[in-house]
Design an enzyme around this catalytic site. Structure first.
Site, short mmCIF file in Angstrom:
data_model
loop_
_atom_site.label_atom_id
_atom_site.label_comp_id
_atom_site.label_asym_id
_atom_site.label_seq_id
_atom_site.Cartn_x
_atom_site.Cartn_y
_atom_site.Cartn_z
N ASP A 19 0.82 -1.21 0.00
CA ASP A 19 0.00 0.00 0.00
C ASP A 19 0.86 1.26 0.00
O ASP A 19 1.96 1.28 0.56
CB ASP A 19 -0.90 -0.01 1.24
CG ASP A 19 -2.02 1.01 1.14
OD1 ASP A 19 -2.40 1.37 0.01
OD2 ASP A 19 -2.52 1.44 2.19
N ASN A 21 1.41 3.43 -2.95
CA ASN A 21 2.05 3.87 -4.19
C ASN A 21 1.58 5.26 -4.62
O ASN A 21 2.39 6.12 -5.01
CB ASN A 21 1.78 2.88 -5.33
CG ASN A 21 2.45 1.55 -5.10
OD1 ASN A 21 3.29 1.40 -4.23
ND2 ASN A 21 2.05 0.55 -5.88
N TRP A 24 2.81 7.92 -2.22
CA TRP A 24 4.25 8.12 -2.43
C TRP A 24 4.49 9.05 -3.62
O TRP A 24 5.32 9.97 -3.56
CB TRP A 24 4.92 6.77 -2.67
CG TRP A 24 6.40 6.81 -2.83
CD1 TRP A 24 7.35 6.72 -1.84
CD2 TRP A 24 7.14 6.94 -4.07
NE1 TRP A 24 8.62 6.78 -2.37
CE2 TRP A 24 8.52 6.91 -3.74
CE3 TRP A 24 6.76 7.06 -5.40
CZ2 TRP A 24 9.51 7.01 -4.70
CZ3 TRP A 24 7.76 7.16 -6.37
CH2 TRP A 24 9.11 7.14 -6.01
N HIS A 37 3.31 3.39 -8.95
CA HIS A 37 3.26 1.96 -9.28
C HIS A 37 4.56 1.52 -9.98
O HIS A 37 5.09 0.44 -9.69
CB HIS A 37 2.07 1.66 -10.18
CG HIS A 37 0.74 1.93 -9.52
ND1 HIS A 37 0.42 1.48 -8.27
CD2 HIS A 37 -0.36 2.62 -9.96
CE1 HIS A 37 -0.80 1.88 -7.95
NE2 HIS A 37 -1.30 2.57 -8.97
N TRP A 69 -10.90 -2.50 -9.69
CA TRP A 69 -11.51 -2.29 -11.00
C TRP A 69 -12.29 -0.98 -11.04
O TRP A 69 -12.59 -0.45 -12.12
CB TRP A 69 -12.44 -3.45 -11.36
CG TRP A 69 -11.74 -4.74 -11.66
CD1 TRP A 69 -11.79 -5.89 -10.93
CD2 TRP A 69 -10.88 -5.02 -12.78
NE1 TRP A 69 -11.01 -6.87 -11.52
CE2 TRP A 69 -10.45 -6.37 -12.64
CE3 TRP A 69 -10.43 -4.27 -13.87
CZ2 TRP A 69 -9.59 -6.97 -13.57
CZ3 TRP A 69 -9.57 -4.87 -14.79
CH2 TRP A 69 -9.16 -6.21 -14.63
N LEU A 131 11.25 -20.56 -3.81
CA LEU A 131 10.15 -19.74 -3.34
C LEU A 131 9.00 -19.73 -4.34
O LEU A 131 9.21 -19.58 -5.55
CB LEU A 131 10.65 -18.30 -3.13
CG LEU A 131 9.62 -17.22 -2.83
CD1 LEU A 131 9.03 -17.42 -1.44
CD2 LEU A 131 10.25 -15.84 -2.95
N ARG A 188 1.94 -5.04 6.07
CA ARG A 188 1.26 -3.98 5.34
C ARG A 188 2.06 -2.68 5.46
O ARG A 188 2.47 -2.30 6.56
CB ARG A 188 -0.15 -3.74 5.87
CG ARG A 188 -0.84 -2.57 5.15
CD ARG A 188 -2.30 -2.46 5.42
NE ARG A 188 -2.89 -1.50 4.49
CZ ARG A 188 -4.12 -1.53 4.05
NH1 ARG A 188 -4.93 -2.49 4.44
NH2 ARG A 188 -4.56 -0.63 3.19
N ILE A 195 -7.19 -5.12 6.90
CA ILE A 195 -6.72 -6.14 5.96
C ILE A 195 -7.35 -5.99 4.58
O ILE A 195 -7.05 -6.76 3.67
CB ILE A 195 -6.94 -7.57 6.50
CG1 ILE A 195 -8.41 -7.82 6.84
CG2 ILE A 195 -6.07 -7.82 7.71
CD1 ILE A 195 -8.68 -9.24 7.29
N GLU A 207 0.03 -13.35 12.01
CA GLU A 207 0.57 -12.23 12.77
C GLU A 207 0.65 -11.03 11.83
O GLU A 207 1.10 -11.15 10.69
CB GLU A 207 1.96 -12.57 13.30
CG GLU A 207 2.00 -13.77 14.23
CD GLU A 207 1.24 -13.52 15.52
OE1 GLU A 207 1.29 -12.39 16.04
OE2 GLU A 207 0.59 -14.47 16.01
#
Length: 248
Positions: A19, A21, A24, A37, A69, A131, A188, A195, A207
């Site tokens: 969160d 972008n 910023w 972005h 959207w 990963l 976050r 959330i 957590e």
């Protein structure tokens, strides 16, 4: 900070709400949110590489929600193009780092060119064993729960499932995250304490770690390690008492 981590107590699955972008970009004097972005890609690389370095098994990035959207069409179109370009550009690095790509969400809503590039990359990396990076695209927790409910209802309607056989385990394997362990840690950025309709079922006992004054484009692997270090000193009780946890 990486050297201070207990490699025997790593979160198996980390989920991230990326969160800030737009804020910023505004902070930097730009009115176009897509500037934020584009500059967030460095943070994406950092969290993926940092997770791979220490042995995290699953990393889910909340890349585009069902609610996104509703954003201006120009921003959505730019995000879809950025998604395709990033996947193309990063595919060699994913192979080099043994990263497997996956996705959750209603990807049929994505533009055809985005779907094609995404599914091609998923297939191309399916044999990598390091990963697993999961992109949550056109995803929301409510959508996931409703979709799972429809799958179960169809089985009941067809007579292949009895109502009394519906339980948490059945519901869990009906979610879009089937086969993926629930997140142990959710990170976050941006300072918001919510959330945001992300993995509502799966985050039940995760957590949470909130970066109060850090927007996503400024996130680096040191921040990842900071969150994991904090996670490692927490007591995860899952409804039990501290005494019960200590006896396990």
């Amino acid at each position: 900070m990486k050297e201070q981590l207990d490699r025997n107590n790593l979160p198996k699955h980390i989920a991230v709400i990326m969160d800030g972008n737009g804020r910023w970009a505004k902070q930097k004097g730009f009115t176009d949110r897509i500037f934020g972005h584009r500059n967030a890609l460095k943070a994406v690389k950092e969290v993926i590489e940092g997770s791979g370095e220490i042995g995290v098994q699953y990393l889910t990035l909340y890349a585009f929600s069902t609610e996104n959207w509703n954003r201006p069409k120009a921003e959505v179109d730019a995000l879809m193009m950025l998604l395709v370009k990033t996947i193309k550009d990063e595919l060699p690095t994913m192979h080099k780092n043994n990263v497997r790509l996956d996705t959750i969400g209603d990807i049929h809503n994505l533009p055809e060119y985005s779907q094609k590039e995404l599914l091609s990359a998923i297939d191309d990396t399916k044999n990598n064993t390091g990963l697993t990076v999961i992109l949550a695209l056109s995803y929301s927790g409510k959508w996931d729960i409703v979709n799972a409910t429809k799958k179960i209802a169809e089985q009941v309607k067809a007579g292949t499932l009895a109502i009394e056989d519906i339980n948490e385990s059945l519901f869990e394997i009906s979610l879009d995250t089937k086969g993926i362990p629930n997140p142990d840690l959710m990170i976050r950025t941006g300072g918001d304490h919510r959330i945001s309709n992300f993995m509502l079922w799966q985050l039940a006992y995760a957590e949470l770690y909130i970066f109060e004054n850090l927007f996503w484009p400024d996130f680096r692997r040191e921040h990842l390690f900071e969150a994991i270090k904090d996670y490692q000193v927490r007591e995860r009780r899952f409804g039990r008492t501290s005494e019960q946890v200590k006896m396990m």
